[in-house]
Design a protein around this motif. Sequence first.
Motif, PDB file in Angstrom:
ATOM      1  N   VAL A  23       6.197   7.737   8.699  1.00 34.48           N
ATOM      2  CA  VAL A  23       7.362   6.928   9.089  1.00 34.48           C
ATOM      3  C   VAL A  23       7.252   6.563  10.571  1.00 34.48           C
ATOM      4  O   VAL A  23       8.196   6.703  11.350  1.00 34.48           O
ATOM      5  N   PRO A  65       1.031   1.792  -0.905  1.00 31.92           N
ATOM      6  CA  PRO A  65       1.677   1.166   0.258  1.00 31.92           C
ATOM      7  C   PRO A  65       0.800   0.052   0.841  1.00 31.92           C
ATOM      8  O   PRO A  65      -0.431   0.140   0.820  1.00 31.92           O
ATOM      9  N   PRO A  86       4.093   4.583   6.041  1.00 34.08           N
ATOM     10  CA  PRO A  86       5.070   5.279   5.213  1.00 34.08           C
ATOM     11  C   PRO A  86       4.959   6.801   5.172  1.00 34.08           C
ATOM     12  O   PRO A  86       5.948   7.476   4.906  1.00 34.08           O
ATOM     13  N   HIS A  87       3.783   7.349   5.400  1.00 37.56           N
ATOM     14  CA  HIS A  87       3.611   8.797   5.274  1.00 37.56           C
ATOM     15  C   HIS A  87       4.168   9.547   6.480  1.00 37.56           C
ATOM     16  O   HIS A  87       4.678  10.661   6.350  1.00 37.56           O
ATOM     17  N   LYS A  91       6.283  -4.230   1.418  1.00 36.35           N
ATOM     18  CA  LYS A  91       6.229  -2.798   1.724  1.00 36.35           C
ATOM     19  C   LYS A  91       5.122  -2.101   0.935  1.00 36.35           C
ATOM     20  O   LYS A  91       4.445  -1.205   1.435  1.00 36.35           O
ATOM     21  N   SER A  92       4.970  -2.482  -0.331  1.00 33.32           N
ATOM     22  CA  SER A  92       3.886  -1.937  -1.139  1.00 33.32           C
ATOM     23  C   SER A  92       3.398  -3.007  -2.100  1.00 33.32           C
ATOM     24  O   SER A  92       4.079  -4.013  -2.347  1.00 33.32           O
ATOM     25  N   SER A  98       1.320   5.649  -5.324  1.00 29.78           N
ATOM     26  CA  SER A  98       0.958   6.115  -3.980  1.00 29.78           C
ATOM     27  C   SER A  98      -0.163   7.148  -4.006  1.00 29.78           C
ATOM     28  O   SER A  98      -0.072   8.218  -3.396  1.00 29.78           O
ATOM     29  N   SER A 104      14.354   6.204   1.411  1.00 26.22           N
ATOM     30  CA  SER A 104      13.119   6.312   0.636  1.00 26.22           C
ATOM     31  C   SER A 104      13.416   6.607  -0.830  1.00 26.22           C
ATOM     32  O   SER A 104      12.789   6.033  -1.733  1.00 26.22           O
TER      33      SER A 104
END
Length: 218
Positions: free
Chosen positions: A144, A133, A141-142, A210-211, A103, A18
Amino acid sequence: MGWNSIRTRLVGEDDSWSARRRAERWAWFTRSFPDLDQMTVVDLGGVPHTWMQSPVHPKHVHVLNIEPLDSDVPDWIETDYADACDLPTAIASRRYDLVFSNSVLEHVGGHERRMRFAENVHKLAGAHWVQTPYRYFPLEPHWVAPGMQFLPVRARATLAQRWPLAHVRSAGVKDALDGVLWTELIDRTQMRYYFPDSHILNERLAGLTKSIIAVKKG
């Protein structure tokens, strides 16, 4: 290998996957704005540390957040308690060279508040970099956690309390519900709706988005 070791490798602060991704995104950002060292920047929802550790320092950065911020900052950084969706007049009337947000858009609280957030981005500066994201990346993502964003709220709250790779594991049901209800990932169509005059960049990993980043260079 234990869960703690896996979590550190994925989302640790130094040489984790990350952290490397954040560094790559930051390099992309600074390349996109080569005159950053001459710009005044407002950071919606950020923290001073992000800018203090950057190899490129803007002329001035105004960091706004609804969480307490460290007031011990260099003189080129200014901090304020402020809601990016409902800015006080003293801030809303100011003008900057660039709006930056990383984010944050997924946490502001639904479509109506995302609209207000975007409106403030457009009012504060002619240029912006707004990252969030991407909803359809397989890994939430937060926490995982694979596919967590597609589960019912109750299942997400349960996972938030138990999933061992989460950045911060929820302390109880209320805490877990707060976390999942205040996290709403969006897709490209929504991003284009909020930022119709921006270029939407895709940050990819293994060929998958991914974002997404709304960029306007003024």
